[in-house]
Write a protein that holds these residues in place. Structure first.
Motif, PDB file in Angstrom:
ATOM      1  N   ARG A  33      -0.255  19.688  48.482  1.00  0.00           N
ATOM      2  CA  ARG A  33      -0.740  19.000  49.683  1.00  0.00           C
ATOM      3  C   ARG A  33       0.035  19.377  50.943  1.00  0.00           C
ATOM      4  N   PHE A  58     -11.146   1.766  43.237  1.00  0.00           N
ATOM      5  CA  PHE A  58     -10.084   2.402  42.437  1.00  0.00           C
ATOM      6  C   PHE A  58      -8.928   2.837  43.337  1.00  0.00           C
ATOM      7  N   ARG A 118      -8.881   7.688  50.522  1.00  0.00           N
ATOM      8  CA  ARG A 118      -7.590   7.987  49.877  1.00  0.00           C
ATOM      9  C   ARG A 118      -7.824   8.180  48.389  1.00  0.00           C
ATOM     10  N   SER A 119      -7.349   9.297  47.879  1.00  0.00           N
ATOM     11  CA  SER A 119      -7.658   9.626  46.491  1.00  0.00           C
ATOM     12  C   SER A 119      -6.781  10.789  46.052  1.00  0.00           C
ATOM     13  N   SER A 120      -6.807  11.059  44.740  1.00  0.00           N
ATOM     14  CA  SER A 120      -6.172  12.278  44.229  1.00  0.00           C
ATOM     15  C   SER A 120      -7.149  13.420  44.445  1.00  0.00           C
ATOM     16  N   SER A 140      -6.648   6.059  43.845  1.00  0.00           N
ATOM     17  CA  SER A 140      -6.473   7.495  43.604  1.00  0.00           C
ATOM     18  C   SER A 140      -7.540   8.103  42.694  1.00  0.00           C
ATOM     19  N   ASP A 141      -7.803   7.472  41.565  1.00  0.00           N
ATOM     20  CA  ASP A 141      -8.612   8.129  40.548  1.00  0.00           C
ATOM     21  C   ASP A 141      -9.404   7.059  39.784  1.00  0.00           C
ATOM     22  N   ALA A 195      -0.422  11.591  42.105  1.00  0.00           N
ATOM     23  CA  ALA A 195      -1.343  10.455  42.279  1.00  0.00           C
ATOM     24  C   ALA A 195      -0.577   9.189  42.659  1.00  0.00           C
ATOM     25  N   GLU A 196      -1.330   8.169  43.132  1.00  0.00           N
ATOM     26  CA  GLU A 196      -0.693   6.932  43.603  1.00  0.00           C
ATOM     27  C   GLU A 196      -0.591   5.875  42.508  1.00  0.00           C
ATOM     28  N   HIS A 197      -1.120   6.167  41.312  1.00  0.00           N
ATOM     29  CA  HIS A 197      -1.082   5.168  40.241  1.00  0.00           C
ATOM     30  C   HIS A 197       0.093   5.415  39.294  1.00  0.00           C
ATOM     31  N   PRO A 207     -11.387  13.449  42.319  1.00  0.00           N
ATOM     32  CA  PRO A 207     -11.082  13.202  40.912  1.00  0.00           C
ATOM     33  C   PRO A 207     -12.337  13.253  40.056  1.00  0.00           C
TER      34      PRO A 207
END
Lengths: 87, 445
Positions: A68, B102, A54-56, B104-105, B242-244, A83
């Motif tokens: 997306r 981390f 799971r990530s950007s 998301s990033d 993003a999730e943050h 990222p």
């Protein structure tokens, strides 16, 4: 070929070719693989289909950035960029 | 009722305090007067902060300085008068993200997975260094490894006394340097980052290179709070959805100021003209590099501490989306260099013989653009140039192809759009005096 996966059902399966960039590239030879997803699947379904963390991500579909939720179409060429920041 | 007393603008402001986030929430130092100078004592921008997950950007830049009289819709010209290297050593190299460390990033939201699983505070963990290497970054609470990054393949470089030559050293020497890391890197008291030389990486040994110092970050704060590493269209694109806590929409990303440029021409003698998107501009700097090859294909280069002095000059009414760069003349690409008097004479004769009149004196300008990947960055730079210069995008493309160039500043998405443009367009923008001061008056017209 990675088998059907993800997204909303409906319509025949679509086949896309995926290139993983950056730190994801080592997951497949040359960072490239072909994926079959359910018809109507969104671009983000590739995260699950390819078992990515799971990530950007930035998705580039046929040379243009994509949201997306955009639907995948048969024959799409998708780049997945994890990222990064540098300097 | 409290009353805020106006603070007299200063001729010279020294900055030795740092931040990870840039935007309207920043404390602004100064103010500096129009025509005054700002002296920044910068610390390494990337790798040191990247291995310090309490720094929410993987990036440490200076606090911004208010420029008296700079209003939204103006621009500020930053004359880079001095740029000197402080660090005696640094480490860098190719990175990969450390999955699980981390959200998301890894640049923005490092975590301690052990503390998370134990139900403790886990975001932006405080850390300490325990030994050498990527496993040396330990959580202050649970002592587990929390580095958000692998340094996949890298090097440690030392510099000679005039800081003109760099050499990469052996693993043994890298460890010796790592033991006294803060001193070798030249970290100031206010800097929160770990010294990157503690990674003691040494996969590339005995390489020599030249130093040519450039500032990776120099510009104004954006109109929205952003992690400083992501104040640009390429890395910034990872904030969308993003999730943050620093997630933005695509529209909000337009409020960026493209300060994270990593262009090697932002060096002593250059002029950077930057937008004002918050009253007072908020001029900040950092991320200085000892050298950086075009494209920065390794994504990271030699992060160093430096002393940077800029003179500020307000350009009233010049509304910019992103920066304009006037690099030292030596850095202009061949086709974008000003013409000699002899070339102009020949062109005039050729034009007359073909019943054509030359468009007039032309001078160089470099408009910067950024985007998620290189083609998008070029499109962004071309669109900005077209808007600024009152041209169609196709005209910009034609000019950049036959009397200019598009250069890659940084991969994946930062470009320099070089054009020779009629002087009257520069006059209209109010920057003709800057261009002429940099390259001389157009000769032979």
């Amino acid at each position: 070929m990675i088998e059907p996966h993800g997204g909303m059902a409906g319509g025949p399966a679509v086949h896309v070719s995926v290139t993983l960039k950056g730190s994801l590239a080592g997951r497949f030879p040359g960072g490239r693989t072909d994926v079959e997803v359910a018809g109507g699947a969104a671009v983000e379904a590739l995260i699950e289909a390819l078992d990515l963390p799971r990530s950007s991500y930035i998705f580039v579909v046929n040379g243009a950035t994509s949201v997306r939720g955009a639907p995948l179409r048969d024959g799409d060429r998708v780049q997945v960029i994890p990222p990064m920041a540098g300097g | 009722m409290t009353q805020t007393l106006p603070v007299a603008a200063l001729d010279h402001v020294v900055v030795d305090r740092y931040t990870d986030i840039v935007g309207p929430s920043n404390e602004m130092l100064g103010p500096v007067r129009d025509g005054g100078r700002i002296e920044y004592l910068t610390v390494p921008g990337c790798w040191g902060p990247m291995i310090t997950p309490s720094i929410r950007s993987g990036h440490e830049v200076t606090l911004p300085v208010r420029v008296e009289g700079a209003k939204v819709g103006d621009a500020v010209a930053l004359h880079v008068e001095k740029l000197e290297q402080v660090s005696r050593a640094t480490s860098s190299g190719v990175t990969s993200n450390w999955d699980g460390h981390f959200l998301s990033d890894p640049f923005v939201a490092g975590i301690c997975p052990t503390c998370r699983d134990a139900g403790r505070h886990f975001l932006y963990p405080d850390t300490y260094l325990d030994g050498f290497g990527e496993g040396a970054v330990k959580c202050s609470t649970c002592h587990s490894e929390v580095n958000p990054f692998h340094l996949v393949e890298g090097y440690t470089m030392v510099f000679d006394d005039p800081k003109g030559i760099g050499v990469t050293v052996t693993p043994e020497r890298a460890q010796e340097i790592g033991r006294d890391g803060r001193a070798w890197v030249g970290l100031t008291a206010q800097s929160r980052q770990h010294p990157v030389v503690a990674m003691a990486t040494a996969d590339l040994v005995g390489l020599m290179t030249r130093c040519r110092i450039s500032a990776g970050n120099l510009g104004s704060i954006p109109a929205i709070d952003l992690p400083s590493s992501h104040n640009c269209g390429d890395f910034g694109a990872f904030l969308v959805g993003a999730e943050h806590e620093f997630a933005v929409t695509e529209e909000q990303l337009e409020l960026r100021t493209d300060v994270h440029m990593d262009i090697d021409s932002v060096r002593e003698g250059s002029i950077v003209i930057v937008p004002v998107k918050v009253d007072g501009a908020g001029i900040y700097a950092g991320d200085v590099h000892a050298m950086i090859g075009d494209g920065e294909v390794a994504v990271h280069t030699t992060d160093i501490g430096a002393r940077l002095v800029v003179r500020v000059e307000i350009i009233k009414g010049l509304a910019l989306d992103g920066p304009i760069l006037l690099p030292p003349a030596d850095d202009l690409p061949f086709l974008a260099r000003p013409f000699t008097a002899s070339e102009v004479t020949r062109a005039k004769a050729l034009a007359e013989a073909n019943r054509t009149r030359l468009e007039g004196p032309v001078l160089p300008i470099q408009v910067l653009g950024s985007g998620p990947f290189i083609n998008a960055a070029a499109d962004n730079g071309i669109a900005r140039a077209a808007k600024l210069l009152g041209m169609t995008e196709n005209e910009v493309k034609n000019r950049a192809t036959i009397s200019g160039a598009i250069e890659i500043g940084r991969l994946p998405g930062f470009v320099q759009v070089n054009l020779l443009v009629p002087r009257e367009r520069l006059e209209r923008m109010g920057i003709d005096h800057l261009v002429e001061a940099q390259y001389g008056k157009a000769a032979g017209w």
